[in-house]
Scaffold this motif. Structure first.
Motif, PDB file in Angstrom:
ATOM      1  N   VAL A 258       0.946  -1.090  -0.008  1.00 37.50           N
ATOM      2  CA  VAL A 258       0.007  -0.079  -0.061  1.00 37.50           C
ATOM      3  C   VAL A 258       0.903   1.425   0.146  1.00 37.50           C
ATOM      4  CG1 VAL A 258      -1.737   1.321   1.257  1.00 37.50           C
ATOM      5  CG2 VAL A 258      -1.912  -1.165   1.038  1.00 37.50           C
ATOM      6  N   ASP A 259       1.819   1.160   0.793  1.00 34.02           N
ATOM      7  CA  ASP A 259       2.868   2.312   1.008  1.00 34.02           C
ATOM      8  C   ASP A 259       3.427   2.562  -0.416  1.00 34.02           C
ATOM      9  OD1 ASP A 259       1.870   2.753   3.518  1.00 34.02           O
ATOM     10  OD2 ASP A 259       3.851   2.279   4.420  1.00 34.02           O
TER      11      ASP A 259
ATOM     12  N   ASP B 283       1.627   3.881  -2.921  1.00 32.19           N
ATOM     13  CA  ASP B 283       0.979   5.300  -2.338  1.00 32.19           C
ATOM     14  C   ASP B 283      -0.288   5.444  -2.689  1.00 32.19           C
ATOM     15  OD1 ASP B 283       1.412   7.685  -1.029  1.00 32.19           O
ATOM     16  OD2 ASP B 283       1.746   8.875  -3.076  1.00 32.19           O
ATOM     17  N   LEU B 284      -1.110   4.400  -2.068  1.00 36.33           N
ATOM     18  CA  LEU B 284      -2.454   4.538  -2.143  1.00 36.33           C
ATOM     19  C   LEU B 284      -3.169   5.137  -0.975  1.00 36.33           C
ATOM     20  CD1 LEU B 284      -3.416   0.630  -2.579  1.00 36.33           C
ATOM     21  CD2 LEU B 284      -2.908   2.573  -4.409  1.00 36.33           C
ATOM     22  N   ARG B 285      -4.307   6.050  -1.507  1.00 44.51           N
ATOM     23  CA  ARG B 285      -4.992   6.955  -0.600  1.00 44.51           C
ATOM     24  C   ARG B 285      -6.294   6.898  -0.714  1.00 44.51           C
ATOM     25  NH1 ARG B 285      -1.143  10.945   1.095  1.00 44.51           N
ATOM     26  NH2 ARG B 285       0.850  10.772  -0.190  1.00 44.51           N
ATOM     27  N   HIS B 286      -6.976   7.032   0.727  1.00 39.47           N
ATOM     28  CA  HIS B 286      -8.570   7.006   0.469  1.00 39.47           C
ATOM     29  C   HIS B 286      -8.984   5.674  -0.323  1.00 39.47           C
ATOM     30  CE1 HIS B 286      -8.093  11.064   1.833  1.00 39.47           C
ATOM     31  NE2 HIS B 286      -7.707  11.440   0.779  1.00 39.47           N
ATOM     32  N   ALA B 287      -8.260   4.829   0.050  1.00 37.82           N
ATOM     33  CA  ALA B 287      -8.714   3.287  -0.539  1.00 37.82           C
ATOM     34  C   ALA B 287      -9.870   2.486   0.332  1.00 37.82           C
ATOM     35  CB  ALA B 287      -7.490   2.560  -0.676  1.00 37.82           C
TER      36      ALA B 287
ATOM     37  N   GLN C  85      -5.443   4.059   9.903  1.00 39.09           N
ATOM     38  CA  GLN C  85      -6.524   4.074   8.920  1.00 39.09           C
ATOM     39  C   GLN C  85      -6.048   5.426   8.262  1.00 39.09           C
ATOM     40  OE1 GLN C  85     -10.500   2.570  10.940  1.00 39.09           O
ATOM     41  NE2 GLN C  85      -9.765   4.523  11.585  1.00 39.09           N
ATOM     42  N   SER C  86      -4.782   5.902   7.977  1.00 38.88           N
ATOM     43  CA  SER C  86      -4.651   7.135   7.189  1.00 38.88           C
ATOM     44  C   SER C  86      -4.791   7.008   5.605  1.00 38.88           C
ATOM     45  CB  SER C  86      -3.215   7.256   7.476  1.00 38.88           C
ATOM     46  OG  SER C  86      -2.292   6.704   7.020  1.00 38.88           O
ATOM     47  N   ARG C  87      -4.826   5.622   5.251  1.00 36.27           N
ATOM     48  CA  ARG C  87      -4.678   5.430   3.767  1.00 36.27           C
ATOM     49  C   ARG C  87      -6.224   4.563   3.613  1.00 36.27           C
ATOM     50  NH1 ARG C  87      -0.240   5.975   0.774  1.00 36.27           N
ATOM     51  NH2 ARG C  87       1.782   6.471   2.037  1.00 36.27           N
TER      52      ARG C  87
ATOM     53  N   ALA D   4     -10.397   4.350   3.434  1.00 33.34           N
ATOM     54  CA  ALA D   4     -11.602   5.249   3.534  1.00 33.34           C
ATOM     55  C   ALA D   4     -12.782   4.443   3.945  1.00 33.34           C
ATOM     56  CB  ALA D   4     -11.886   5.870   2.197  1.00 33.34           C
TER      57      ALA D   4
END
Length: 281
Positions: free
Chosen positions: A128-129, A132-136, A157-159, A161
């Motif tokens: 995931v890092d 660079d996945l975000r709001h996944a 849970q920063s990444r 959604a």
């Protein structure tokens, strides 16, 4: 972020395979001393469809499309191929879809150790890092649900959604004093014995109850049974054996308490798609 380009992707894979073979030949010719002095492979950077983790495990993954990200974690003893229908549908509807073969499963490498949920979750976090996945949105089926829960418990849970647990092993499968309605350990001991005795036959036999083909009036798909068998046989025996203990004996109740994002739980029901039917494992 990757896009779909099968011919180019295929050529890259052939190039990587050819380079790996050449590297093996050179190392053999140079001798053991030179091999010891060789620079270690870098980790943490995705290359084509592989990621090298911190302990050197090579994770195979698919990363298709663009748009909101959806991350899939597969069940036992399968691989990311188990999600192909859902991934294809979401790809066609504007989503970026990501799925990996857990260590020891599918096309990922088969290390001697690491078949526990802390390691599974850390592997997922590295992928995931790296992407660079975000709001996944994270979706876990069967033992993959435990992977999602432990990922959030260990990495936050920063990444994330949203999450979905589909016929998941969460919150806890095993019968204990604090979980009296769980399944007895003897059940999973029987599974481990079957893996050791004749894993190939067991992987085929278990498709009948797995897809509810033993129900009256069920339409049995031999192709679907063979797809399950193929995926199960691609999984290494170490993962096939040790993962049974991991998903049956790991208690996720405390992990689930750390989830505050919207969560969908589909539990104890039959899940149907246009091509398959599956039950909880």
């Amino acid at each position: 972020m990757s896009t779909i380009s099968p011919p180019e992707g295929a050529s890259r894979r052939h190039l990587l395979k050819g380079g790996a073979a050449a590297g093996v030949g050179l190392a053999a010719a140079a001798g053991a001393a030179d091999a010891k002095n060789a620079a270690p492979a870098s980790h943490g950077k995705p290359m084509a469809d592989r990621l090298i983790t911190k302990d050197g495990t090579r994770l195979y993954f698919k990363d298709w499309g663009s748009g909101p990200a959806v991350v899939f974690s597969h069940g036992y003893p399968l691989s990311s191929d188990a999600w192909e229908d859902q991934m294809f549908f979401l790809l066609q509807n504007g989503y970026r879809v990501i799925a990996h073969d857990r260590r020891g499963f599918g096309r990922s490498s088969q290390p001697a150790a690491g078949y526990d949920y802390d390691t599974f979750a850390d592997d997922l976090a590295q992928l995931v890092d790296a992407l660079d996945l975000r709001h996944a949105t994270f979706i876990g089926h069967s033992m993959g649900g435990g992977e999602v829960a432990r990922y959030i418990a260990r990495h936050g849970q920063s990444r994330v959604a949203k999450v979905a647990f589909i016929s998941s092993v969460t919150p806890f499968l095993l019968k204990t004093a604090t979980n009296p309605t769980g399944a007895p350990k003897e059940l999973f001991d029987g599974f481990r014995a079957a893996v050791q005795a004749n894993r190939s036959q067991w992987n085929l036999d278990v498709t009948t109850p797995y897809y509810s083909f033993n129900r009256p009036g069920a339409h049995v798909s031999e192709g679907l049974r063979q797809s399950y068998w193929r995926q199960g046989q691609a999984t290494g025996i170490l993962a096939a054996y040790h993962a049974l203990g991991a998903f049956s004996e790991t208690d996720f109740r405390e992990d689930l308490k750390k989830i505050t994002v919207p969560a969908l739980v589909v539990h104890g029901a039959t899940i149907r798609s246009s091509r398959s039917r599956s039950r909880r494992r």
